[in-house]
Scaffold this active site. Structure first.
Site, short mmCIF file in Angstrom:
data_model
loop_
_atom_site.label_atom_id
_atom_site.label_comp_id
_atom_site.label_asym_id
_atom_site.label_seq_id
_atom_site.Cartn_x
_atom_site.Cartn_y
_atom_site.Cartn_z
N LYS A 126 81.30 -36.11 61.83
CA LYS A 126 80.17 -35.86 60.91
C LYS A 126 79.86 -34.39 60.94
O LYS A 126 80.13 -33.71 61.94
CB LYS A 126 78.93 -36.64 61.38
CG LYS A 126 77.93 -36.89 60.28
CD LYS A 126 78.29 -38.12 59.49
CE LYS A 126 77.32 -38.36 58.36
NZ LYS A 126 77.52 -39.71 57.79
N ASP A 166 77.12 -36.89 52.14
CA ASP A 166 76.07 -37.67 52.79
C ASP A 166 74.79 -37.16 52.10
O ASP A 166 74.86 -36.63 50.99
CB ASP A 166 76.06 -37.43 54.32
CG ASP A 166 75.25 -38.46 55.08
OD1 ASP A 166 75.76 -39.56 55.34
OD2 ASP A 166 74.07 -38.19 55.41
#
Ligand code: GLU
Length: 445
Positions: A126, A166
């Site tokens: 991430k 995201d």
């Protein structure tokens, strides 16, 4: 928690001080592992647990950029390459002022197990930045993305690490990031990023996938009780990509979503959300939820909190972490809510989850129910590698099949470890054992 996992958890807290969300995500997984390690003690050997909670690599970098007025800004960039046992690191980039190392670590940790559940050979990672794209011009967002990619490009690649979107990172940002990557590398590596535009390597259904997948998962849970979404009232939080397409799929399946939200408040539209208007306001105009209310008679805006006090049958938290606490859970339960499926990452607090599980309702953790997004990213990688493009129906059929498989592996794992119907244990146990088996096969690395 068992002694062996308790020790690992304490070490995580000591080594990652002040990173509350990361501690929370690790704790939830470790708590689920008690029955797994009880049955298979070898998973606690050779430092496997200690290794799985430690990122393989953490990259933190300066992102300087110049705004339209000529002012210099300095943001912080992150990429946490958490686990590559199953494939290249895979996970989104989040651009939001709340981003820090602990937030990215919690998201990266969740991603390991989520990606394992998809069965598609993708590791967990991430990244992101504390940059806030809201209120910035396209030119400012572009300059930020170019600066961010100038450093990130050294660390990623189609077989190494494949970022995506995201919160705060959508098609526009992926476009600027890809343009800069291609320029720096002099190479058209379409598979280095997912969530691309359809004209340059993107996949149909990627935009819809997370929201669609969350609703499909809720439908599968209801099917275990011989029920369906038909005629159910639904509360959705958020008004981004996940929320919009959760509303769309819920409507297609005959349910009636009546709420959505953003940081300016939440909207209640008892007549049922007007999806075209919501898309116009959020996707086309990049506006606020209040802009919906001003054009929709009968809809009302509540300027504080989330929509959990609205009586519904199904709740789909699709905004952000810890947006649904114990009080909200109690209110939802009192109003008869019987299904909760997480579209966001870790939106329910541990106390809220405890309340749902104690009440015996259907509750799905995000790492299972929101895996449709990353699963469709892996489908995008597959199309890029084969230099091919599938039509909408083909991509959607694959997503539907993957969500059904994830649901069934959660159910099966929950039964294997003695807690039928516990989707938290099911998702954590099924995801963990897949990653752990491969880590053992790869030796101590
Ligand atoms: N950010 C999404 C997630 O939380 C998608 C990641 C991806 O497509 O790589 O799973």
């Amino acid at each position: 928690m068992q002694d062996v996992v308790e020790k690992v958890y304490e070490q995580v807290v000591a080594r990652n001080r002040g990173e509350a969300e990361f501690h929370q995500a690790v704790r939830e997984v470790l708590e689920s592992l008690g029955p797994v390690i009880g049955k298979h003690p070898h998973y606690a050997e050779d430092g496997l647990l200690e290794r799985i909670v430690e990122p393989e690599r953490q990259i933190m970098f300066r992102v300087p950029w110049v705004d339209d007025a000529g002012q210099v800004h300095v943001n912080r960039g992150f990429r946490i390459e958490f686990n590559s046992a199953l494939g290249p690191y895979k996970g989104g980039l989040r651009f939001h002022p709340s981003v820090n190392a602990g937030i990215i670590k919690f998201l990266g940790f969740e991603q390991i197990f989520k990606n394992a559940l998809t069965g598609q050979g993708i590791g967990g990672g991430k990244g992101g930045s504390d940059f806030d794209p809201h209120g910035r011009s396209d030119a400012e967002v572009m300059r930020f993305c170019q600066s961010f990619m100038t450093e990130l490009s050294r660390h990623i690649g189609p077989s190494t690490d494949v970022p995506a979107g995201d919160i705060g990172v959508g098609g526009r940002e992926i476009g600027y990031l890809f343009g800069q990557y291609k320029r720096l590398r002099n190479s058209y590596d379409a598979g280095v990023l997912t969530g691309k535009g359809l004209a340059w390597g993107g996949s149909l259904v990627r935009t819809e996938a997370t929201g669609y997948g969350t609703v499909l998962f809720a439908q599968s849970m209801l099917a275990t009780k011989g029920d369906s979404l038909e005629g159910k009232k639904v509360a959705v939080s958020g008004a981004g990509n996940v929320a919009i397409y959760a509303i769309e799929k819920a409507q297609q399946l005959g349910a009636k979503p009546i709420t959505f939200s953003d940081s300016s408040g939440y909207v209640v539209d008892e007549a049922g959300v007007d999806l075209e208007l919501l898309k116009q306001v959020k996707e086309v105009e990049r506006g606020r939820v209040a802009d919906y209310v001003s054009r929709r008679p009968g809809a009302r805006l509540v300027t504080e909190g989330r929509p959990w006090a609205v009586p519904v049958d199904v709740a789909l938290p699709c905004a952000t972490q810890n947006e649904l606490d114990a009080d909200s859970a109690t209110t939802l339960l009192r109003n008869g809510c019987a299904v909760v499926a997480e579209g966001a990452n870790m939106p329910c607090t541990p106390e809220a989850i405890e309340a749902f599980q104690a009440a015996g309702i259907l509750y799905a953790p995000g790492k299972a129910s929101n895996a449709g997004g990353v699963a469709t990213s892996a489908l995008e990688m597959e199309q890029n590698a084969g230099r091919t493009r599938w039509d909408f129906a083909t991509a959607e059929a694959k997503l539907t099949g993957i969500m059904a498989d994830i649901h069934d592996s959660c159910v099966e794992a929950a039964e294997t470890y003695g807690r039928p119907g516990d989707y938290v244990l099911g998702a954590n146990a099924a995801g963990f054992t897949q990653v752990a088996d491969v880590m053992i096969a790869h030796g101590i690395v």
